[in-house]
Design a protein around this motif. Structure first.
Motif, mmCIF file in Angstrom:
data_model
loop_
_atom_site.group_PDB
_atom_site.id
_atom_site.type_symbol
_atom_site.label_atom_id
_atom_site.label_comp_id
_atom_site.label_asym_id
_atom_site.label_seq_id
_atom_site.Cartn_x
_atom_site.Cartn_y
_atom_site.Cartn_z
ATOM 1 N N GLY A 25 10.390 27.665 25.889
ATOM 2 C CA GLY A 25 8.902 28.222 25.280
ATOM 3 C C GLY A 25 9.058 28.664 23.863
ATOM 4 N N ALA A 26 10.183 29.124 23.477
ATOM 5 C CA ALA A 26 10.199 29.712 22.165
ATOM 6 C C ALA A 26 10.754 28.642 21.038
ATOM 7 N N CYS A 72 -2.502 21.563 36.779
ATOM 8 C CA CYS A 72 -2.213 22.600 37.603
ATOM 9 C C CYS A 72 -2.672 21.534 39.190
ATOM 10 N N PRO A 73 -1.775 21.250 39.912
ATOM 11 C CA PRO A 73 -2.167 20.508 41.214
ATOM 12 C C PRO A 73 -2.783 21.039 42.150
ATOM 13 N N LEU A 74 -3.763 20.205 42.725
ATOM 14 C CA LEU A 74 -4.598 21.045 44.017
ATOM 15 C C LEU A 74 -3.659 21.712 44.973
ATOM 16 N N GLY A 75 -2.619 21.076 45.215
ATOM 17 C CA GLY A 75 -1.889 21.304 46.269
ATOM 18 C C GLY A 75 -0.632 22.207 45.671
ATOM 19 N N SER A 76 -0.940 23.015 44.906
ATOM 20 C CA SER A 76 0.096 23.943 44.251
ATOM 21 C C SER A 76 0.757 24.714 45.226
ATOM 22 N N VAL A 77 2.051 24.920 45.445
ATOM 23 C CA VAL A 77 2.827 25.298 46.412
ATOM 24 C C VAL A 77 3.109 26.786 45.980
ATOM 25 N N SER A 78 2.982 27.155 44.776
ATOM 26 C CA SER A 78 3.335 28.186 44.276
ATOM 27 C C SER A 78 2.315 28.956 43.265
ATOM 28 N N PRO A 79 2.011 30.084 42.926
ATOM 29 C CA PRO A 79 1.334 30.406 41.882
ATOM 30 C C PRO A 79 1.626 29.632 40.688
ATOM 31 N N PHE A 80 0.634 29.105 39.885
ATOM 32 C CA PHE A 80 0.810 28.759 38.499
ATOM 33 C C PHE A 80 1.844 27.537 38.516
ATOM 34 N N GLU A 81 1.766 26.909 39.466
ATOM 35 C CA GLU A 81 2.560 25.460 39.354
ATOM 36 C C GLU A 81 1.858 24.677 38.440
ATOM 37 N N VAL A 82 2.567 23.803 37.891
ATOM 38 C CA VAL A 82 2.237 23.095 36.566
ATOM 39 C C VAL A 82 2.892 21.602 36.788
ATOM 40 N N ARG A 83 2.369 20.584 36.678
ATOM 41 C CA ARG A 83 2.764 19.238 36.535
ATOM 42 C C ARG A 83 2.764 18.595 35.334
ATOM 43 N N ILE A 84 3.723 17.830 34.799
ATOM 44 C CA ILE A 84 3.533 17.323 33.400
ATOM 45 C C ILE A 84 3.982 15.712 33.730
ATOM 46 N N ALA A 85 3.001 14.985 33.081
ATOM 47 C CA ALA A 85 3.667 13.735 33.080
ATOM 48 C C ALA A 85 3.294 12.785 31.898
ATOM 49 N N ALA A 86 4.023 11.933 31.284
ATOM 50 C CA ALA A 86 3.456 10.951 30.447
ATOM 51 C C ALA A 86 2.699 9.781 31.018
ATOM 52 N N VAL A 133 3.240 24.709 27.776
ATOM 53 C CA VAL A 133 3.209 25.366 29.113
ATOM 54 C C VAL A 133 3.967 26.454 29.386
ATOM 55 N N LEU A 134 5.268 26.468 29.047
ATOM 56 C CA LEU A 134 6.102 27.696 29.435
ATOM 57 C C LEU A 134 5.773 28.759 28.485
ATOM 58 N N ARG A 135 5.202 28.603 27.383
ATOM 59 C CA ARG A 135 4.898 29.735 26.369
ATOM 60 C C ARG A 135 3.543 30.350 27.064
ATOM 61 N N ALA A 136 2.607 29.539 27.499
ATOM 62 C CA ALA A 136 1.498 29.999 28.271
ATOM 63 C C ALA A 136 1.826 30.970 29.551
ATOM 64 N N LEU A 137 2.807 30.130 30.162
ATOM 65 C CA LEU A 137 3.255 30.846 31.766
ATOM 66 C C LEU A 137 3.807 32.181 31.007
ATOM 67 N N ARG A 146 -7.081 30.183 33.279
ATOM 68 C CA ARG A 146 -5.930 31.167 32.686
ATOM 69 C C ARG A 146 -5.107 30.530 31.511
ATOM 70 N N LEU A 147 -4.263 29.660 32.017
ATOM 71 C CA LEU A 147 -3.443 28.852 31.086
ATOM 72 C C LEU A 147 -4.347 28.078 30.066
ATOM 73 N N ARG A 148 -5.237 27.596 30.340
ATOM 74 C CA ARG A 148 -6.138 26.638 29.262
ATOM 75 C C ARG A 148 -6.634 27.866 28.402
ATOM 76 N N ALA A 149 -7.123 28.987 28.502
ATOM 77 C CA ALA A 149 -7.518 29.983 27.659
ATOM 78 C C ALA A 149 -6.525 30.415 26.992
ATOM 79 N N LEU A 150 -5.171 30.432 27.376
ATOM 80 C CA LEU A 150 -4.013 30.928 26.546
ATOM 81 C C LEU A 150 -3.694 29.988 25.556
ATOM 82 N N LEU A 151 -3.779 28.595 26.051
ATOM 83 C CA LEU A 151 -3.458 27.517 25.283
ATOM 84 C C LEU A 151 -4.445 27.293 24.256
ATOM 85 N N ASP A 152 -5.703 27.595 24.467
ATOM 86 C CA ASP A 152 -6.692 27.395 23.354
ATOM 87 C C ASP A 152 -6.401 28.496 22.371
ATOM 88 N N LEU A 153 -6.117 29.578 22.782
ATOM 89 C CA LEU A 153 -5.766 30.768 21.757
ATOM 90 C C LEU A 153 -4.913 30.276 20.730
#
Ligand SMILES: [Zn+2]
Length: 324
Positions: A107-108, A206-220, A245-249, A314-321
């Motif tokens: 993330g850095a 963020c998948p609807l079936g997130s099994v963990s808080p703040f799970e994120v999926r990424i794909a081309a 994503v990692l920076r926002a998390l 929450r993530l979208r707000a941080l990424l917009d910032l």
């Protein structure tokens, strides 16, 4: 109210139970416990002699000396491979040190660094696939609670001589539904308001079936079955989205431990022959702020205490910032 959600992409079941999240988790202390820190860190610049001889690097300098930007070495304690490996346990286990900087997680990294790291990962995966390995897995464990024993940010590659059951089942799931489950999952998230949190050609949601808080999926969007076959453009796009994503998390959850897992199809003859299995490679990012306890072990159903809608907002707000 708790809600049971099936996840078509992974076949997992999740019980969404936001009421259980009343107590905030603090993970920094857990993440730091037992980690190796400088000056005894074998992955820091100047300590190259403390690792097995390197197998690849970018940057300058002689092999096993300073001057590198990304460095690849065999894992000293491999899960698979090495001269002693028994049947089924052959293969390769490599460590990819993200940079000489002990404090710089993925993330850095800046755009060029992130792209270079992911390019090295793809190229190593390619190398092992072309050498005839059956499956290549790429991952990042960041923080003790996520499985990292050395704090210095690094990725890992596992090249296996068999196709793991989970991968075979995932490929079968694509084949039997006859649809691109990754794109379906993303489309479902967009409709529900949990995607896209960042990206255009490469997207995070963020998948609807997130099994963990703040799970994120990424794909081309145009990704194929394996990361080995990803284009430079896809790798660059994916690297920047993953970094963002990692920076926002990190900001949302106070630098949590996390796992990054590349879900990749089988390698080998089918891919090499140009007839790819029906799959779409994608990345799963899971902050390790939940605990797998008795209920999960007994039922195989994971409990998530943070609604993905809340996480996406929450993530979208941080990424917009970030982009302002
Ligand atoms: Zn270090």
């Amino acid at each position: 109210m708790p809600e049971l959600r099936p996840d078509a992409l992974t076949g997992r079941l999740v019980l969404l139970a936001p009421g259980r999240s009343s107590r905030p988790h603090t993970t920094a202390a857990v993440a730091a416990a037992g980690e190796v820190t400088p000056p005894s860190c074998p992955f820091c610049g100047g300590h190259e002699h403390e690792t097995p001889p390197e197998v690849a690097r970018t940057g300058d300098g002689p092999p096993d000396g300073p001057g590198w930007r990304v460095r690849v070495v065999p894992n000293l304690y491999p899960i698979v491979g090495g001269p002693e490996a028994g049947p089924g346990a052959t293969g390769a286990h490599e460590v990819i040190v993200l940079s000489p900087d002990h404090g710089a997680g993925f993330g850095a990294l800046d755009d060029a660094q992130a792209a270079e790291v992911l390019t090295v990962l793809r190229d190593r995966a390619r190398f092992h696939a072309e050498a005839g390995r059956a499956h290549v897995q790429l991952l990042i464990n960041q923080g003790r609670a996520a499985g990292a024993s050395i704090a210095h940010p690094h990725a890992q590659l596992l090249a296996l001589d068999f196709v793991p059951p989970t991968v075979a089942v995932a490929v079968d799931r694509f084949a039997s539904t006859g649809t691109d489950l990754v794109l379906d999952d993303q489309a479902e998230a967009i409709v529900a308001g949990t995607g896209v949190i960042v990206g255009t050609e490469v997207r995070a949601w963020c998948p609807l079936g997130s099994v963990s808080p703040f799970e994120v999926r990424i794909a081309a969007l145009a990704g194929g079955a394996t990361i080995e076959a990803a284009t430079d453009r896809q790798i660059l796009g994916t690297a920047v989205v993953l970094r963002d994503v990692l920076r926002a998390l990190s900001r949302a959850l106070d630098d949590p431990p996390y796992n990054v897992v590349v879900h990749n199809s089988a390698a080998g003859p089918r891919a090499a022959a140009g007839s790819e299995p029906p799959f779409h490679w994608w990345i799963e990012v899971v902050p390790r702020i939940g605990v797998v306890a008795g209920f999960e072990l007994g039922t195989g159903i994971l409990v998530n205490t943070v609604d993905p809608e809340t996480a996406a907002q929450r993530l979208r707000a941080l990424l917009d910032l970030e982009t302002e």
